[in-house]
Design a protein around this motif. Structure first.
Motif, mmCIF file in Angstrom:
data_model
loop_
_atom_site.group_PDB
_atom_site.id
_atom_site.type_symbol
_atom_site.label_atom_id
_atom_site.label_comp_id
_atom_site.label_asym_id
_atom_site.label_seq_id
_atom_site.Cartn_x
_atom_site.Cartn_y
_atom_site.Cartn_z
ATOM 1 N N TYR A 41 0.818 -1.209 0.000
ATOM 2 C CA TYR A 41 0.000 0.000 0.000
ATOM 3 C C TYR A 41 0.857 1.268 0.000
ATOM 4 C CZ TYR A 41 -3.375 -3.532 1.493
ATOM 5 O OH TYR A 41 -4.149 -4.661 1.592
ATOM 6 N N PRO A 42 1.398 1.656 -1.162
ATOM 7 C CA PRO A 42 2.266 2.838 -1.220
ATOM 8 C C PRO A 42 1.558 4.153 -0.889
ATOM 9 C CG PRO A 42 1.835 2.009 -3.428
ATOM 10 C CD PRO A 42 1.258 1.012 -2.466
ATOM 11 N N GLU A 43 0.252 4.223 -1.054
ATOM 12 C CA GLU A 43 -0.450 5.462 -0.712
ATOM 13 C C GLU A 43 -0.467 5.681 0.797
ATOM 14 O OE1 GLU A 43 -4.285 5.998 -2.471
ATOM 15 O OE2 GLU A 43 -3.529 5.623 -4.491
ATOM 16 N N LYS A 44 -0.451 4.595 1.574
ATOM 17 C CA LYS A 44 -0.503 4.684 3.037
ATOM 18 C C LYS A 44 0.899 4.720 3.665
ATOM 19 C CE LYS A 44 -4.971 4.307 3.948
ATOM 20 N NZ LYS A 44 -5.698 5.168 4.874
ATOM 21 N N ALA A 45 1.857 4.041 3.031
ATOM 22 C CA ALA A 45 3.215 3.958 3.599
ATOM 23 C C ALA A 45 4.245 4.069 2.467
ATOM 24 C CB ALA A 45 3.376 2.643 4.355
ATOM 25 N N GLU A 97 6.054 5.255 9.659
ATOM 26 C CA GLU A 97 4.776 5.653 9.059
ATOM 27 C C GLU A 97 3.614 4.893 9.716
ATOM 28 O OE1 GLU A 97 5.809 6.721 4.490
ATOM 29 O OE2 GLU A 97 6.206 4.622 5.017
ATOM 30 N N SER A 98 3.760 4.595 11.003
ATOM 31 C CA SER A 98 2.773 3.749 11.683
ATOM 32 C C SER A 98 1.439 4.433 11.956
ATOM 33 C CB SER A 98 3.352 3.221 13.004
ATOM 34 O OG SER A 98 3.582 4.274 13.913
ATOM 35 N N LYS A 99 1.368 5.726 11.802
ATOM 36 C CA LYS A 99 0.101 6.440 12.042
ATOM 37 C C LYS A 99 -0.643 6.671 10.727
ATOM 38 C CE LYS A 99 2.116 8.454 16.120
ATOM 39 N NZ LYS A 99 2.643 9.636 16.766
ATOM 40 N N ASN A 100 -0.575 5.652 9.847
ATOM 41 C CA ASN A 100 -1.143 5.763 8.500
ATOM 42 C C ASN A 100 -2.563 5.208 8.390
ATOM 43 O OD1 ASN A 100 -0.782 2.974 8.529
ATOM 44 N ND2 ASN A 100 0.953 2.990 7.117
ATOM 45 N N GLY A 101 -3.150 4.785 9.502
ATOM 46 C CA GLY A 101 -4.514 4.259 9.472
ATOM 47 C C GLY A 101 -4.590 2.755 9.273
ATOM 48 N N LEU A 102 -3.455 2.106 9.011
ATOM 49 C CA LEU A 102 -3.440 0.648 8.853
ATOM 50 C C LEU A 102 -3.105 0.013 10.194
ATOM 51 C CD1 LEU A 102 -1.453 0.363 5.486
ATOM 52 C CD2 LEU A 102 -3.928 0.214 5.818
ATOM 53 N N SER A 103 -3.779 -1.082 10.491
ATOM 54 C CA SER A 103 -3.576 -1.758 11.769
ATOM 55 C C SER A 103 -2.793 -3.055 11.582
ATOM 56 C CB SER A 103 -4.941 -2.081 12.387
ATOM 57 O OG SER A 103 -4.782 -2.745 13.623
ATOM 58 N N ASN A 104 -2.079 -3.444 12.619
ATOM 59 C CA ASN A 104 -1.369 -4.724 12.643
ATOM 60 C C ASN A 104 -2.387 -5.847 12.842
ATOM 61 O OD1 ASN A 104 1.837 -4.645 12.801
ATOM 62 N ND2 ASN A 104 1.019 -2.749 13.675
ATOM 63 N N SER A 105 -3.197 -6.041 11.833
ATOM 64 C CA SER A 105 -4.221 -7.079 11.902
ATOM 65 C C SER A 105 -3.719 -8.356 11.236
ATOM 66 C CB SER A 105 -5.523 -6.594 11.261
ATOM 67 O OG SER A 105 -5.296 -6.212 9.928
ATOM 68 N N ARG A 106 -4.423 -9.427 11.471
ATOM 69 C CA ARG A 106 -4.051 -10.734 10.944
ATOM 70 C C ARG A 106 -3.767 -10.647 9.446
ATOM 71 N NH1 ARG A 106 -6.803 -15.283 8.887
ATOM 72 N NH2 ARG A 106 -5.950 -17.247 9.671
ATOM 73 N N GLY A 136 0.517 2.383 15.949
ATOM 74 C CA GLY A 136 0.859 3.710 16.438
ATOM 75 C C GLY A 136 -0.383 4.432 16.931
ATOM 76 N N SER A 137 -0.176 5.432 17.772
ATOM 77 C CA SER A 137 -1.281 6.262 18.255
ATOM 78 C C SER A 137 -0.748 7.680 18.450
ATOM 79 C CB SER A 137 -1.822 5.716 19.579
ATOM 80 O OG SER A 137 -0.887 5.963 20.621
ATOM 81 N N ALA A 138 -1.609 8.553 18.904
ATOM 82 C CA ALA A 138 -1.176 9.930 19.173
ATOM 83 C C ALA A 138 -0.141 9.973 20.287
ATOM 84 C CB ALA A 138 -2.388 10.783 19.547
ATOM 85 N N TYR A 139 -0.093 8.913 21.106
ATOM 86 C CA TYR A 139 0.784 8.892 22.274
ATOM 87 C C TYR A 139 2.052 8.082 22.088
ATOM 88 C CZ TYR A 139 -3.675 10.445 24.019
ATOM 89 O OH TYR A 139 -4.846 11.128 24.171
ATOM 90 N N LYS A 140 2.083 7.212 21.084
ATOM 91 C CA LYS A 140 3.268 6.374 20.905
ATOM 92 C C LYS A 140 3.417 5.959 19.441
ATOM 93 C CE LYS A 140 1.127 1.853 21.747
ATOM 94 N NZ LYS A 140 1.309 1.179 20.497
ATOM 95 N N PRO A 141 4.662 5.837 18.992
ATOM 96 C CA PRO A 141 4.878 5.314 17.643
ATOM 97 C C PRO A 141 4.657 3.802 17.657
ATOM 98 C CG PRO A 141 6.970 5.782 18.708
ATOM 99 C CD PRO A 141 5.895 6.229 19.644
ATOM 100 N N GLY A 142 4.210 3.292 16.547
ATOM 101 C CA GLY A 142 3.990 1.856 16.435
ATOM 102 C C GLY A 142 4.926 1.259 15.399
ATOM 103 N N TYR A 143 4.465 0.176 14.806
ATOM 104 C CA TYR A 143 5.213 -0.532 13.771
ATOM 105 C C TYR A 143 4.440 -0.373 12.472
ATOM 106 C CZ TYR A 143 7.835 -2.377 17.661
ATOM 107 O OH TYR A 143 8.634 -2.481 18.772
ATOM 108 N N THR A 144 5.122 0.066 11.434
ATOM 109 C CA THR A 144 4.476 0.450 10.186
ATOM 110 C C THR A 144 3.953 -0.735 9.396
ATOM 111 O OG1 THR A 144 5.935 2.372 10.028
ATOM 112 C CG2 THR A 144 4.791 1.702 8.014
ATOM 113 N N VAL A 145 2.641 -0.790 9.249
ATOM 114 C CA VAL A 145 1.987 -1.752 8.370
ATOM 115 C C VAL A 145 2.035 -1.165 6.970
ATOM 116 C CG1 VAL A 145 -0.201 -2.893 7.784
ATOM 117 C CG2 VAL A 145 0.468 -2.603 10.188
ATOM 118 N N PHE A 146 2.407 -2.009 5.975
ATOM 119 C CA PHE A 146 2.521 -1.488 4.614
ATOM 120 C C PHE A 146 1.951 -2.417 3.552
ATOM 121 C CE2 PHE A 146 6.348 -3.837 5.493
ATOM 122 C CZ PHE A 146 6.721 -4.452 4.305
ATOM 123 N N GLY A 147 1.268 -3.477 3.967
ATOM 124 C CA GLY A 147 0.665 -4.384 3.003
ATOM 125 C C GLY A 147 -0.045 -5.525 3.693
#
Length: 190
Positions: A41-45, A97-106, A136-147
């Motif tokens: 997902y290059p538009e998100k990450a 880029e973890s605040k891109n709206g993508l979640s670490n989902s299955r 990621g959230s407003a309070y902490k960086p997360g791990y960037t989901v990109f696909g």
């Protein structure tokens, strides 16, 4: 009538002159345990996808192993060869880029990193379950989901059934006893 016809011709020619929307990159991964396919997902990450694709294109993911597999959590790879020699981080660190709206989902793929948020290089992981605690959230960086794995997720699930060990010399845990190697990785819709 001529004006309406002329307007229709102009509108139609403009419609066909628009560039076709580029499809998301599709990456096919062949391992010694089976194959799977990723949609990125290059538009998100954008920076993360660009970085990942550089390693795909230069061929340096071939021969690397999934060195950390934790059932019910993640399958992580891309950073070590089959002898646990670290592969070089050729292209440097990527901005988080973890605040891109993508979640670490299955079945999603994300970048592994060190404690510093902008420290991801070449290692990635695939989520075996929903791991929203890695987001990621407003309070902490997360791990960037990109696909996401769009085909062959059963191969990734099979990775989680391989017995794992701890290797004291490398201080690595959750290492598959039988190495799971990337044999081929290509961008299939280039």
């Amino acid at each position: 009538m001529k004006t309406i016809l002329k307007s229709a011709v102009i509108a139609t020619s403009m419609l066909f002159a628009l560039p076709a929307l580029a499809a998301n990159p599709i990456v096919e991964v062949e391992t010694n345990l089976g194959d799977f396919k990723l949609e990125l997902y290059p538009e998100k990450a954008p920076k993360t996808v660009e970085n990942f694709l550089k390693y795909v294109e230069d061929g340096s993911y071939v021969g690397t192993q999934f060195h950390r597999v934790i059932p019910g959590f993640v399958a992580q790879g891309g950073g070590y060869d089959k002898s646990f020699k670290p592969e070089p981080s050729t292209y440097g660190e990527v901005v988080n880029e973890s605040k891109n709206g993508l979640s670490n989902s299955r079945a999603t793929i994300a970048m592994a990193r060190k404690q510093h948020p902008d420290s991801a290089t070449r290692q990635f992981y695939i989520n075996l379950q929903n791991n929203s605690n890695l987001d990621g959230s407003a309070y902490k960086p997360g791990y960037t989901v990109f696909g996401k794995v769009i085909e062959g997720f059963n191969t990734v699930e099979k990775m989680a059934t391989v017995k794992t060990v701890t290797i004291p010399e490398t201080r690595m845990r959750d290492v598959p006893q039988q190495p799971i190697l990337i044999e081929k990785i290509i961008i299939s819709n280039k």
